[in-house]
Design a protein around this motif. Structure first.
Motif, PDB file in Angstrom:
ATOM      1  N   ALA A  23      -1.031   4.770 -10.905  1.00 14.53           N
ATOM      2  CA  ALA A  23      -2.356   6.162  -9.943  1.00 14.53           C
ATOM      3  C   ALA A  23      -3.461   5.503  -9.696  1.00 14.53           C
ATOM      4  CB  ALA A  23      -2.335   7.021 -12.221  1.00 14.53           C
ATOM      5  N   SER A  24      -4.398   6.053  -9.180  1.00 20.09           N
ATOM      6  CA  SER A  24      -5.365   4.672  -8.863  1.00 20.09           C
ATOM      7  C   SER A  24      -6.867   5.454  -9.726  1.00 20.09           C
ATOM      8  CB  SER A  24      -5.577   6.480  -7.446  1.00 20.09           C
ATOM      9  OG  SER A  24      -7.465   5.932  -6.639  1.00 20.09           O
ATOM     10  N   GLY A  25      -7.502   4.771  -9.720  1.00 21.02           N
ATOM     11  CA  GLY A  25      -8.315   4.553 -10.885  1.00 21.02           C
ATOM     12  C   GLY A  25      -9.138   5.573 -11.027  1.00 21.02           C
ATOM     13  N   ILE A  26      -9.629   6.817  -9.496  1.00 16.94           N
ATOM     14  CA  ILE A  26     -10.184   7.532  -9.674  1.00 16.94           C
ATOM     15  C   ILE A  26      -9.443   9.034  -9.649  1.00 16.94           C
ATOM     16  CG2 ILE A  26     -11.751   9.106  -8.136  1.00 16.94           C
ATOM     17  CD1 ILE A  26     -12.606   6.725  -6.849  1.00 16.94           C
ATOM     18  N   PRO A  48       0.592  -1.294   0.221  1.00 18.39           N
ATOM     19  CA  PRO A  48      -0.279  -0.132   0.111  1.00 18.39           C
ATOM     20  C   PRO A  48       1.040   1.266   0.199  1.00 18.39           C
ATOM     21  CG  PRO A  48      -0.653  -1.077   1.809  1.00 18.39           C
ATOM     22  CD  PRO A  48       0.743  -2.022   1.448  1.00 18.39           C
ATOM     23  N   TYR A  49      -0.008   2.604  -0.531  1.00 18.23           N
ATOM     24  CA  TYR A  49       0.727   3.283  -0.796  1.00 18.23           C
ATOM     25  C   TYR A  49       0.621   4.424   0.945  1.00 18.23           C
ATOM     26  CZ  TYR A  49       1.834   8.716  -2.043  1.00 18.23           C
ATOM     27  OH  TYR A  49       2.746   9.849  -1.413  1.00 18.23           O
ATOM     28  N   THR A  88      -6.859  11.357  -6.774  1.00 21.94           N
ATOM     29  CA  THR A  88      -6.898  10.621  -5.206  1.00 21.94           C
ATOM     30  C   THR A  88      -5.460   9.941  -4.586  1.00 21.94           C
ATOM     31  OG1 THR A  88      -7.389   8.803  -6.298  1.00 21.94           O
ATOM     32  CG2 THR A  88      -9.480  10.275  -5.241  1.00 21.94           C
ATOM     33  N   PRO A  89      -5.264   9.835  -4.199  1.00 22.17           N
ATOM     34  CA  PRO A  89      -3.587   8.859  -3.691  1.00 22.17           C
ATOM     35  C   PRO A  89      -3.103   7.294  -4.418  1.00 22.17           C
ATOM     36  CG  PRO A  89      -4.856   9.582  -1.549  1.00 22.17           C
ATOM     37  CD  PRO A  89      -5.656  10.278  -2.832  1.00 22.17           C
ATOM     38  N   LEU A  90      -2.606   7.588  -4.928  1.00 20.12           N
ATOM     39  CA  LEU A  90      -1.920   5.949  -5.458  1.00 20.12           C
ATOM     40  C   LEU A  90      -2.562   5.039  -4.335  1.00 20.12           C
ATOM     41  CD1 LEU A  90      -0.617   4.714  -7.786  1.00 20.12           C
ATOM     42  CD2 LEU A  90       1.164   4.786  -6.641  1.00 20.12           C
ATOM     43  N   PRO A  91      -3.657   3.971  -4.304  1.00 22.18           N
ATOM     44  CA  PRO A  91      -3.336   3.067  -3.604  1.00 22.18           C
ATOM     45  C   PRO A  91      -2.018   1.489  -3.212  1.00 22.18           C
ATOM     46  CG  PRO A  91      -4.474   2.882  -5.552  1.00 22.18           C
ATOM     47  CD  PRO A  91      -4.472   3.927  -6.085  1.00 22.18           C
ATOM     48  N   GLY A 106       2.376   0.339  -9.308  1.00 26.96           N
ATOM     49  CA  GLY A 106       1.716   1.668  -9.488  1.00 26.96           C
ATOM     50  C   GLY A 106       1.550   2.373  -9.983  1.00 26.96           C
TER      51      GLY A 106
END
Length: 141
Positions: A85-88, A47-48, A91-94, A83
């Motif tokens: 990018a986030s899918g949204i 996790p980021y 928003t932070p990278l998951p 990772g």
């Protein structure tokens, strides 16, 4: 006129034959990359979080090959994802990274990992300060 028609038919026949061969080759390439139903997938998520680090070069060239080597013939393949990018948006990278092992047998995987758990964990500080989350799943499709 008949000569032109025969020529056109020969050209079209050659074209469609070549097209069919290329299509079949592409299907074979795609199938080679598909993972078999019923395999066990062991995913390791990193996790980021602010202040966390991850050395992808070390992970790719040392850690994952080390663990893969422990799995022997049970290992079908492994993957490494970085990772980006986030899918949204905004928003932070998951996850900073995800490593996955595809194996034939969960008991054989566990038998190979158990006696080497300390050595695997001792390697973590060489590439990350993240505590990973592990998910074991069965490939459905």
């Amino acid at each position: 006129m008949k000569t032109n028609l025969v020529f056109v038919l020969l050209v079209l026949g050659t074209y469609f034959s070549t097209f069919a061969q290329q299509t079949q080759a592409r299907k074979s390439e795609i199938k080679a990359d598909v993972v078999e139903k019923g395999l066990i997938k062991v995913s390791i998520f990193y996790p980021y979080a602010e202040g966390k680090t991850f050395d992808m070069d070390y992970y790719e060239k040392s850690h994952m090959p080390f663990v893969a080597g422990l799995l022997g013939s049970n290992l079908v393949r492994y993957t490494i994802e970085k990772g980006i990018a986030s899918g949204i948006p905004n928003t932070p990278l998951p996850f900073m990274a995800i490593g996955s092992f595809y194996v034939k047998s969960l008991p054989d995987y566990q038998a190979a990992i158990a006696p080497n758990r300390d050595a695997i964990r001792a390697d973590f500080p060489k590439y990350t300060n993240i505590t990973p989350t592990i998910l074991v799943s069965e490939v459905v499709r």
